[in-house]
Design a protein around this motif. Structure first.
Motif, short mmCIF file in Angstrom:
data_model
loop_
_atom_site.label_atom_id
_atom_site.label_comp_id
_atom_site.label_asym_id
_atom_site.label_seq_id
_atom_site.Cartn_x
_atom_site.Cartn_y
_atom_site.Cartn_z
N CYS A 22 57.03 59.95 7.02
CA CYS A 22 57.53 61.30 6.76
C CYS A 22 57.83 61.38 5.27
O CYS A 22 58.68 60.64 4.77
N ILE A 23 57.11 62.24 4.58
CA ILE A 23 57.28 62.39 3.14
C ILE A 23 57.89 63.75 2.85
O ILE A 23 57.39 64.79 3.30
N ILE A 24 59.00 63.72 2.10
CA ILE A 24 59.68 64.95 1.71
C ILE A 24 59.31 65.25 0.27
O ILE A 24 59.40 64.36 -0.60
N SER A 25 58.92 66.48 -0.01
CA SER A 25 58.54 66.83 -1.38
C SER A 25 59.21 68.14 -1.78
O SER A 25 59.57 68.96 -0.93
N GLY A 26 59.33 68.32 -3.07
CA GLY A 26 59.96 69.52 -3.60
C GLY A 26 60.52 69.21 -4.96
O GLY A 26 60.23 68.17 -5.56
N THR A 27 61.34 70.09 -5.46
CA THR A 27 61.97 69.88 -6.76
C THR A 27 63.48 69.97 -6.63
O THR A 27 64.01 70.82 -5.90
N HIS A 28 64.14 69.06 -7.30
CA HIS A 28 65.60 69.07 -7.39
C HIS A 28 66.26 69.19 -6.02
O HIS A 28 66.97 70.15 -5.72
N PHE A 29 66.01 68.21 -5.19
CA PHE A 29 66.61 68.25 -3.87
C PHE A 29 67.25 66.90 -3.55
O PHE A 29 66.96 65.88 -4.16
N ARG A 30 68.12 66.93 -2.57
CA ARG A 30 68.78 65.73 -2.09
C ARG A 30 68.69 65.71 -0.57
O ARG A 30 69.01 66.70 0.09
N ILE A 31 68.25 64.59 -0.03
CA ILE A 31 68.13 64.45 1.41
C ILE A 31 69.47 63.97 1.97
O ILE A 31 69.98 62.93 1.56
N ASP A 32 70.02 64.72 2.89
CA ASP A 32 71.25 64.30 3.56
C ASP A 32 70.96 63.65 4.91
O ASP A 32 71.73 62.80 5.36
N ASP A 89 55.64 57.31 25.77
CA ASP A 89 55.90 57.63 24.36
C ASP A 89 54.90 58.66 23.83
O ASP A 89 55.04 59.13 22.70
N THR A 90 53.92 59.02 24.62
CA THR A 90 52.93 60.00 24.20
C THR A 90 53.60 61.35 23.95
O THR A 90 54.30 61.88 24.81
N ALA A 91 53.41 61.88 22.77
CA ALA A 91 54.04 63.13 22.38
C ALA A 91 53.59 63.49 20.97
O ALA A 91 52.96 62.69 20.28
N VAL A 92 53.93 64.71 20.57
CA VAL A 92 53.83 65.08 19.17
C VAL A 92 55.16 64.70 18.52
O VAL A 92 56.23 65.08 19.02
N TYR A 93 55.09 63.95 17.46
CA TYR A 93 56.28 63.49 16.76
C TYR A 93 56.50 64.35 15.52
O TYR A 93 55.59 64.54 14.71
N TYR A 94 57.72 64.85 15.40
CA TYR A 94 58.08 65.73 14.30
C TYR A 94 59.17 65.08 13.45
O TYR A 94 60.10 64.46 13.96
N CYS A 95 59.06 65.30 12.16
CA CYS A 95 60.11 64.87 11.23
C CYS A 95 60.89 66.10 10.79
O CYS A 95 60.30 67.15 10.47
N HIS A 96 62.17 65.96 10.76
CA HIS A 96 63.06 67.04 10.32
C HIS A 96 63.98 66.51 9.24
O HIS A 96 64.49 65.38 9.35
N SER A 97 64.17 67.30 8.20
CA SER A 97 65.05 66.88 7.11
C SER A 97 66.06 67.98 6.80
O SER A 97 65.74 69.18 6.86
N GLN A 98 67.25 67.55 6.47
CA GLN A 98 68.31 68.46 6.02
C GLN A 98 68.86 67.93 4.71
O GLN A 98 68.90 66.71 4.48
N GLY A 99 69.28 68.84 3.86
CA GLY A 99 69.87 68.41 2.60
C GLY A 99 70.22 69.61 1.76
O GLY A 99 70.56 70.68 2.29
N HIS A 100 70.14 69.41 0.46
CA HIS A 100 70.43 70.49 -0.48
C HIS A 100 69.38 70.49 -1.58
O HIS A 100 68.87 69.44 -1.96
N TYR A 101 69.08 71.67 -2.08
CA TYR A 101 68.18 71.78 -3.22
C TYR A 101 68.77 72.76 -4.22
O TYR A 101 69.58 73.62 -3.88
#
Length: 122
Positions: A22-32, A89-101
């Motif tokens: 799971c790759i998080i991209s953007g500018t000036h953000f912080r992953i909580d 375990d068969t499923a679609v796996y999703y990544c979720h991120s919360q934080g601040h930008y």
């Protein structure tokens, strides 16, 4: 804005392993927090594993001992190592991120990836 992209899904046989990224991209953000969910066909989305505020990962009972969730803060990435995979375990796996930008001032974000399919079948 912040974007989330998952990868690493595929078709494996029971007992085999996969590693999701799971790759998080953007500018000036912080992953909580970063969380992996999965949704099997016809079922509700369920939490698989999560890491919040650099604490130890938490796991669903169904995957504890088989899955390992780790984060590389420097790369804004999370990895879900899945061992001893089973058909359930068969499923679609999703990544979720919360934080601040930063957009003038720090404000919260919540972002989902598009999902990656994991299929465990003989």
């Amino acid at each position: 804005q912040v974007q989330v992209v998952e990868s690493g899904g595929g078709l494996v046989q029971p007992g085999e392993s996969l590693r999701l990224s799971c790759i998080i991209s953007g500018t000036h953000f912080r992953i909580d927090a970063m969380t992996w969910y999965r949704q099997a066909s016809g079922k509700q989305r369920e939490l698989v594993a999560s890491i919040a505020n650099n604490n130890s990962p938490q796991y669903a009972d169904s995957v504890r001992g088989r899955f390992t969730f780790s984060m590389d803060v420097g790369k804004n990435a999370g990895y879900l190592q899945m061992n001893s995979l089973q058909p359930e375990d068969t499923a679609v796996y999703y990544c979720h991120s919360q934080g601040h930008y930063a957009a003038g001032y720090f404000q919260p974000y919540t972002a989902w990836g598009q999902g990656t399919q994991v299929t465990v079948s003989s």
